[in-house]
Structure formats: C-alpha cells, structure tokens
Design an enzyme around this catalytic site. Structure first.
Site, short mmCIF file in Angstrom:
data_model
loop_
_atom_site.label_atom_id
_atom_site.label_comp_id
_atom_site.label_asym_id
_atom_site.label_seq_id
_atom_site.Cartn_x
_atom_site.Cartn_y
_atom_site.Cartn_z
N GLY A 96 -18.13 1.96 16.72
CA GLY A 96 -19.09 2.52 17.66
C GLY A 96 -19.56 3.88 17.19
O GLY A 96 -18.94 4.52 16.34
N LYS A 118 -11.63 8.52 14.91
CA LYS A 118 -12.74 9.12 15.64
C LYS A 118 -13.23 10.32 14.84
O LYS A 118 -12.61 11.38 14.82
CB LYS A 118 -12.29 9.56 17.04
CG LYS A 118 -13.43 10.02 17.94
CD LYS A 118 -12.93 10.21 19.36
CE LYS A 118 -14.07 10.50 20.33
NZ LYS A 118 -13.58 10.59 21.73
N ASP A 210 -11.73 10.58 34.47
CA ASP A 210 -12.73 9.58 34.09
C ASP A 210 -12.10 8.19 34.05
O ASP A 210 -12.28 7.45 33.09
CB ASP A 210 -13.34 9.94 32.73
CG ASP A 210 -14.61 9.15 32.43
OD1 ASP A 210 -15.22 8.63 33.39
OD2 ASP A 210 -14.99 9.05 31.25
#
Length: 423
Positions: A96, A118, A210
């Site tokens: 992604g 990441k 979140d």
C-alpha cells in the site's frame, strides 16, 4: 446496505497509545517541541473507578526542544549488527501507499522471517511526519501479544523505516470474507484479545483513538493485534484537549461527534462496542451515510436522544442543539441487532459499552470480567502479557460458516489482496 472500506495502508500497519511507566516519552500536539525518544521523570497518576472507562492522568511537563529521530535497533536483538540497517531486509511486494509512507511485505535477511516495512519519506523542508514519530515512540515501548510488534527502526537521510511483524489480514477483511456475522465463539475470542490489548495500553496511560476493524490485525493462527498508532496519544501530554477528527465516523463516539475534546479511555470503549456488534450482526452498528448529523441520528434512534438527565453536561457541548435532533426513546439493543439475543450476555455487554454518556461506559478491564466471558478457561486471565491466548489448552478458533477446521494453521494463509490498497 452499507459496505465496509477495507482498503488502505491502515489495513497493513496500525498504531497505538501506551507508554510503560519507565519509558514515558514527551508528547506534544505540534512538532516544534517533541522529542520522541527522551524519557521524562514526571510521575503520572491514574484516577479512576474500577468499572469506569474514563481514566484521567496528571500532565507531564514538556520542554522546548526541536524534534529528533534517532536510530534504534530492536530491543530483542541488541547484539546483532544487522538490525537497524536497511540492507538487512528484502522487499518482496508493495502492500500500500499513502501520502507520506509506502508499506511493503518484506523478509528479514537476519532470521528469514516475514516483516512489514513502513517506509516513511523524509522531506528536508517538512522534517519527519509527526504521526510517524508518535507511532515509533509509542510502539517501541509496547510488548504484548495483542499489539503489533515493532521489530526495528531504520533512520537514513531520505527515509524512516518502521519494521513490523507481518500479519496476514485484518478484521475488516476477515468479516468481508465471512458475511452475515462471525461464529459466536470466534467473536468471543477476538473481543477478549481486543480488550486484553486495550487494558494493557490504558493501564500504561495510552489511548488508541482510532479503533476500527481495519486497525485490528489477525494472524493466520487467529491472534488479534492492535495496530496503527498514528493517532494514538499518551495521556501524559500537557494539553487537556485533542482534535476531534480522530476516529472513523462509524466508530466515533457521540461525545466526539458533538464536539467534545475532553475525553479519555472511554473514547476507545465506544469503538469496542461498535466492533462487537458488527462481528455478531455482520453489519456496522451505526453506518452513517451522509455527515455527522446523520451519524448522530443513527445513534440516537437506537440509544435514545440524550438530555441533561441521561447525559449530564450534554447541553454544553459545542454541537448539541436540542432542536436539531429527532427525539427518540431508548430501545432494547436486540430490536436493532437481533443476533445479540442468540448469545448469552452479549446484549448486556454491548449495552454497557455503547453508552452515550462517556463516564457510563465499561472499562476494558471491567469488560474482561463480564459474564459474557464466563465460559472461557480461567487460565486466560492469568497469562503473561506476551503469551497468546492460544497457548491455553482447548482455546482455538472455530470454523466459520462454510469453512473446514483447517482454515487456521501454519500451512494456511488468508487469501488477502493488499497490493491494491490505497491510503
């Protein structure tokens, strides 16, 4: 019928909000005075009742230094010269890409294990993205079976790379693969793990902020792991208020929707209630389709429109105007979500999590002690932080509708396609 959006970097790597007492970091809302790896000696005091989800803490003072990012190797491998180096990992495929980071499936050249990389792009004029600093500083101190593990941090001139354990899928994709509601026994084990991880971070003075299915990773053995700590915040921050743009709309509590910025761990517990209902019923609890007004109407339709008697102080919230809302009385939750009535104590637990008045919401620890979990083995409450619930005999996921018993196991991986995910 509303459709979940399981796309995005969020469904690969996710952040949290906990700092152990001996590893508190200085956190501030702006980049100008934040050193993520500097310890503070200020005491943080917890004030709460046993069942109350709203925990308040004293603020720690914050200095005025510029933000710094330092390279930190994995605490689990401090002697290995290869940790902390970019060439220690092989990129296998892109999972992604977002506005400031790209996530890759990778492999460690040190131990051969799969990892998620990441890679955060650094720009000289903007510095390190603050959410990345926050995520790294919080996660490096968290060690729990139900929290995604940060293996390594690699800092170069061009990038900051966070190296996470690789987890095969997330709860959003798992529910999409098994529509109509999950096996009730699996719901119980997933919820137990979620509460276990939340209890750990809340006791460490951290909010996740979140919670949503995309931020709950699920391994091929059924372990659930809290992830995506970009919005997480330590409750030792000096500011008493936070941005109310913190939780995806469907999982956002009514106090935040009404403009409150004075909240605590009770914020996370609303999200737990929404996710619990969604796992059982097979559809989102409050799938707003328009805006905040629509979202609130959906909540009040089931839980009742609040007033000063049911929610002390609601009239003083910035966005609460009585004439804007239809006046509804509260309903039994099974009227809205009939499958709650099929599971012992499920409706009662959901009703104690989905409370409009924040201070009435059950805490994570109190929820773990609810009768809903009474048929689970007592040993689950005695596990060490890093022990999986699946180390307890006879604790295992059951097949979902149409599945065989071999769905979970080391020879199986979820057929998940993250390569098309977008932030």
């Amino acid at each position: 019928m509303s459709t979940r959006n399981c796309q995005g970097i969020d469904s690969v790597i996710k952040p949290l909000d906990t700092i152990p007492e001996d590893k508190k970091v200085r956190v501030q809302r702006t980049q100008s005075s934040f050193d993520p790896f500097e310890k503070t000696s200020n005491q943080v005091k917890r004030v709460h009742s046993e069942n109350n989800a709203c925990i308040n803490f004293k603020s720690a003072s914050v200095g005025k230094e510029s933000p710094k990012v330092r390279r930190h190797s994995s605490p689990s491998s401090p002697t290995s010269p290869k940790f902390g180096k970019a060439d220690s990992y092989e990129k296998l495929e892109k999972l992604g890409e977002g506005s400031y980071a790209t996530v890759y499936k990778g492999k460690s050249k040190v131990n051969g294990k799969l990892v998620a990389l990441k890679v955060i792009r650094l720009q000289e004029e903007e510095g390190t993205p603050f959410t990345a600093i926050r995520e790294a500083s919080l996660l490096k101190g968290l060690k729990h079976a139900n929290i995604v593990l940060l293996h390594d941090i690699i800092h170069t001139k061009e990038t900051l790379t966070l190296v996470f354990e690789y987890v095969h899928t997330d709860l959003c994709q798992y529910m999409d693969k098994h529509p109509g509601g999950l096996n009730p026994e699996n719901v119980k084990l997933f919820l137990f793990q979620l509460l276990r991880g939340l209890s750990y971070i809340h006791q460490g003075h951290i909010l996740h902020r979140d919670l949503k299915p995309q931020n709950l990773l699920i391994s091929d053995t059924g372990e659930l792991k809290l992830a995506d700590f970009g919005l997480a915040r330590a409750k030792s921050v000096p500011s008493h208020t936070y941005s109310n743009e913190v939780v995806t709309l469907w999982y956002r509590p009514p106090d935040v929707l009404l403009g409150s910025t004075d909240y605590s761990t009770c914020l996370d517990m609303w999200g737990v209630g929404c996710i619990f209902v969604e796992m059982i019923q097979g559809v989102a609890a409050f799938p707003g389709m328009k805006d905040i007004q629509d979202q609130l109407e959906r909540i009040f339709l089931i839980l009742g429109t609040p007033n000063e008697e049911t929610w002390p102080g609601v009239h003083s919230l910035p966005h609460f105007k009585l004439e804007r809302f239809t006046q509804y009385g509260p309903k039994n939750l099974r009227q809205a979500w009939n499958k709650l009535s099929y599971v012992n104590h499920a409706e009662d637990l959901a009703s104690k999590l989905l409370q409009c008045f924040p201070k009435n919401r059950l805490s994570a620890q109190a929820a773990l002690n609810h009768d809903y979990f009474s048929d689970l083995p007592p040993r689950l409450w005695e596990l060490s932080d890093m022990s999986s619930i699946f180390t307890v005999p006879n604790v295992k996921l059951q097949p979902e509708a149409g599945e065989s018993m071999r769905v979970f196991g080391k020879n199986n991986s979820f057929s998940k396609s993250l390569s098309n995910s977008k932030h």
